[in-house]
Scaffold this motif. Structure first.
Motif, PDB file in Angstrom:
ATOM      1  N   LEU A   7      11.342  66.060  60.712  1.00  0.00           N
ATOM      2  CA  LEU A   7      12.081  64.813  60.112  1.00  0.00           C
ATOM      3  C   LEU A   7      13.427  65.925  59.418  1.00  0.00           C
ATOM      4  N   THR A   8      13.013  67.369  59.226  1.00  0.00           N
ATOM      5  CA  THR A   8      14.047  68.322  58.648  1.00  0.00           C
ATOM      6  C   THR A   8      13.757  69.456  59.131  1.00  0.00           C
ATOM      7  N   VAL A   9      14.561  70.468  59.327  1.00  0.00           N
ATOM      8  CA  VAL A   9      14.835  71.603  59.454  1.00  0.00           C
ATOM      9  C   VAL A   9      15.454  72.302  58.037  1.00  0.00           C
ATOM     10  N   THR A  10      15.197  73.101  57.405  1.00  0.00           N
ATOM     11  CA  THR A  10      14.844  73.955  56.273  1.00  0.00           C
ATOM     12  C   THR A  10      16.524  75.351  56.970  1.00  0.00           C
ATOM     13  N   LEU A  11      17.881  75.500  56.369  1.00  0.00           N
ATOM     14  CA  LEU A  11      18.451  76.015  56.934  1.00  0.00           C
ATOM     15  C   LEU A  11      19.064  77.346  55.154  1.00  0.00           C
ATOM     16  N   PRO A  12      18.494  78.510  55.364  1.00  0.00           N
ATOM     17  CA  PRO A  12      19.059  79.357  54.398  1.00  0.00           C
ATOM     18  C   PRO A  12      20.521  79.335  54.363  1.00  0.00           C
ATOM     19  N   VAL A  13      20.801  78.905  53.285  1.00  0.00           N
ATOM     20  CA  VAL A  13      22.420  79.636  53.062  1.00  0.00           C
ATOM     21  C   VAL A  13      22.459  79.953  51.415  1.00  0.00           C
ATOM     22  N   ALA A  14      23.610  80.405  50.872  1.00  0.00           N
ATOM     23  CA  ALA A  14      23.650  81.153  49.724  1.00  0.00           C
ATOM     24  C   ALA A  14      24.206  80.327  48.599  1.00  0.00           C
ATOM     25  N   ASP A  15      25.395  79.275  49.527  1.00  0.00           N
ATOM     26  CA  ASP A  15      26.233  78.614  48.216  1.00  0.00           C
ATOM     27  C   ASP A  15      25.917  76.808  49.365  1.00  0.00           C
ATOM     28  N   GLN A  16      26.149  75.680  48.612  1.00  0.00           N
ATOM     29  CA  GLN A  16      25.572  74.819  49.218  1.00  0.00           C
ATOM     30  C   GLN A  16      26.735  74.440  49.275  1.00  0.00           C
ATOM     31  N   GLU A  17      27.975  74.251  48.398  1.00  0.00           N
ATOM     32  CA  GLU A  17      29.377  74.194  48.348  1.00  0.00           C
ATOM     33  C   GLU A  17      30.035  74.471  50.131  1.00  0.00           C
ATOM     34  N   ARG A  18      29.593  75.311  50.309  1.00  0.00           N
ATOM     35  CA  ARG A  18      30.398  76.059  50.868  1.00  0.00           C
ATOM     36  C   ARG A  18      29.910  75.641  52.156  1.00  0.00           C
ATOM     37  N   ALA A  19      28.616  75.674  51.924  1.00  0.00           N
ATOM     38  CA  ALA A  19      27.511  75.049  53.327  1.00  0.00           C
ATOM     39  C   ALA A  19      28.152  73.656  54.041  1.00  0.00           C
ATOM     40  N   PRO A  97      22.588  78.535  84.345  1.00  0.00           N
ATOM     41  CA  PRO A  97      21.870  78.002  85.381  1.00  0.00           C
ATOM     42  C   PRO A  97      21.056  76.766  84.999  1.00  0.00           C
ATOM     43  N   TRP A  98      21.153  76.685  83.276  1.00  0.00           N
ATOM     44  CA  TRP A  98      20.513  75.368  82.980  1.00  0.00           C
ATOM     45  C   TRP A  98      21.307  73.768  82.126  1.00  0.00           C
ATOM     46  N   GLY A  99      22.798  74.800  82.826  1.00  0.00           N
ATOM     47  CA  GLY A  99      23.532  73.598  81.630  1.00  0.00           C
ATOM     48  C   GLY A  99      24.684  74.067  81.069  1.00  0.00           C
ATOM     49  N   ARG A 100      26.004  73.993  80.585  1.00  0.00           N
ATOM     50  CA  ARG A 100      26.759  74.454  80.224  1.00  0.00           C
ATOM     51  C   ARG A 100      26.172  74.126  78.405  1.00  0.00           C
ATOM     52  N   GLN A 101      27.092  75.276  77.798  1.00  0.00           N
ATOM     53  CA  GLN A 101      26.189  75.544  76.465  1.00  0.00           C
ATOM     54  C   GLN A 101      27.115  76.967  75.892  1.00  0.00           C
ATOM     55  N   LEU A 102      27.250  76.123  74.345  1.00  0.00           N
ATOM     56  CA  LEU A 102      28.706  77.031  73.102  1.00  0.00           C
ATOM     57  C   LEU A 102      27.112  77.521  72.587  1.00  0.00           C
ATOM     58  N   LEU A 103      27.482  78.118  71.878  1.00  0.00           N
ATOM     59  CA  LEU A 103      26.645  79.156  70.817  1.00  0.00           C
ATOM     60  C   LEU A 103      27.847  79.594  69.376  1.00  0.00           C
ATOM     61  N   PHE A 104      27.330  79.068  68.325  1.00  0.00           N
ATOM     62  CA  PHE A 104      28.217  79.367  67.030  1.00  0.00           C
ATOM     63  C   PHE A 104      26.762  79.720  65.913  1.00  0.00           C
ATOM     64  N   ARG A 105      27.425  80.424  64.707  1.00  0.00           N
ATOM     65  CA  ARG A 105      26.428  80.738  63.670  1.00  0.00           C
ATOM     66  C   ARG A 105      28.086  80.164  62.510  1.00  0.00           C
ATOM     67  N   ASP A 106      27.199  79.391  61.444  1.00  0.00           N
ATOM     68  CA  ASP A 106      27.512  79.168  60.340  1.00  0.00           C
ATOM     69  C   ASP A 106      27.791  80.075  59.758  1.00  0.00           C
ATOM     70  N   PRO A 107      28.171  79.427  58.320  1.00  0.00           N
ATOM     71  CA  PRO A 107      28.994  80.941  57.198  1.00  0.00           C
ATOM     72  C   PRO A 107      27.871  82.301  56.922  1.00  0.00           C
ATOM     73  N   PHE A 108      26.424  80.907  57.318  1.00  0.00           N
ATOM     74  CA  PHE A 108      25.434  82.332  56.713  1.00  0.00           C
ATOM     75  C   PHE A 108      24.434  82.626  57.153  1.00  0.00           C
ATOM     76  N   GLY A 109      25.331  82.926  58.799  1.00  0.00           N
ATOM     77  CA  GLY A 109      23.996  83.498  60.004  1.00  0.00           C
ATOM     78  C   GLY A 109      23.265  82.966  60.693  1.00  0.00           C
ATOM     79  N   ASN A 110      23.235  81.449  60.236  1.00  0.00           N
ATOM     80  CA  ASN A 110      21.925  80.427  61.052  1.00  0.00           C
ATOM     81  C   ASN A 110      22.965  80.428  62.248  1.00  0.00           C
ATOM     82  N   GLY A 111      22.244  80.407  63.603  1.00  0.00           N
ATOM     83  CA  GLY A 111      22.591  80.169  64.906  1.00  0.00           C
ATOM     84  C   GLY A 111      21.764  78.859  65.834  1.00  0.00           C
ATOM     85  N   PHE A 112      22.773  78.842  66.342  1.00  0.00           N
ATOM     86  CA  PHE A 112      23.113  77.602  67.211  1.00  0.00           C
ATOM     87  C   PHE A 112      23.560  77.792  68.094  1.00  0.00           C
ATOM     88  N   VAL A 113      22.910  76.656  69.811  1.00  0.00           N
ATOM     89  CA  VAL A 113      23.042  77.019  70.523  1.00  0.00           C
ATOM     90  C   VAL A 113      23.422  74.987  70.580  1.00  0.00           C
TER      91      VAL A 113
END
Length: 117
Positions: A7-19, A97-113
């Motif tokens: 249902l939900t994945v928790t992301l730690p953020v220091a500032d909810q408005e900025r997030a 080899p497994w496909g096209r991808q992009l990596l990014f981080r949110d302003p709090f360092g949480n990482g995504f593929v």
């Protein structure tokens, strides 16, 4: 009884408005819940039409950023342009080899593929 979904994945953020500004303004997620909570706000966001939400939680100051969440997008070049426009940290898109991808981080360092769909 087996578990049927995430249902939900928790992301730690220091500032909810900025997030909130990042996830809605840069990634175009929609707000699913924004309710008072004893430790702040119960603030969830998700891509339009997605079942799983991200909880933007500011009440875990010792929780390190998480990484490896995999998202999907149909146009990684457009996503890269949007991230660049907002000075967000990202790498790619790249062809793997497994496909096209992009990596990014949110302003709090949480990482995504992000995999191209």
């Amino acid at each position: 009884m087996p578990i049927s979904s995430i249902l939900t994945v928790t992301l730690p953020v220091a500032d909810q408005e900025r997030a909130l500004a990042f996830y809605t303004g840069v990634l175009d997620f929609e707000v699913r819940t924004d309710n008072p909570f004893p430790m702040g706000r119960w603030l969830t966001v998700a891509p339009k039409g997605a079942a799983t939400t991200l909880l933007l939680a500011s009440w875990f100051p010792e929780m390190p950023p998480i990484g490896g969440l995999v998202l999907a997008a149909p146009d990684l070049d457009a996503l890269a342009a949007r991230l660049r426009e907002h000075d967000a940290a990202f790498e790619g898109p790249s062809d793997e080899p497994w496909g096209r991808q992009l990596l990014f981080r949110d302003p709090f360092g949480n990482g995504f593929v992000v995999s191209q769909t």
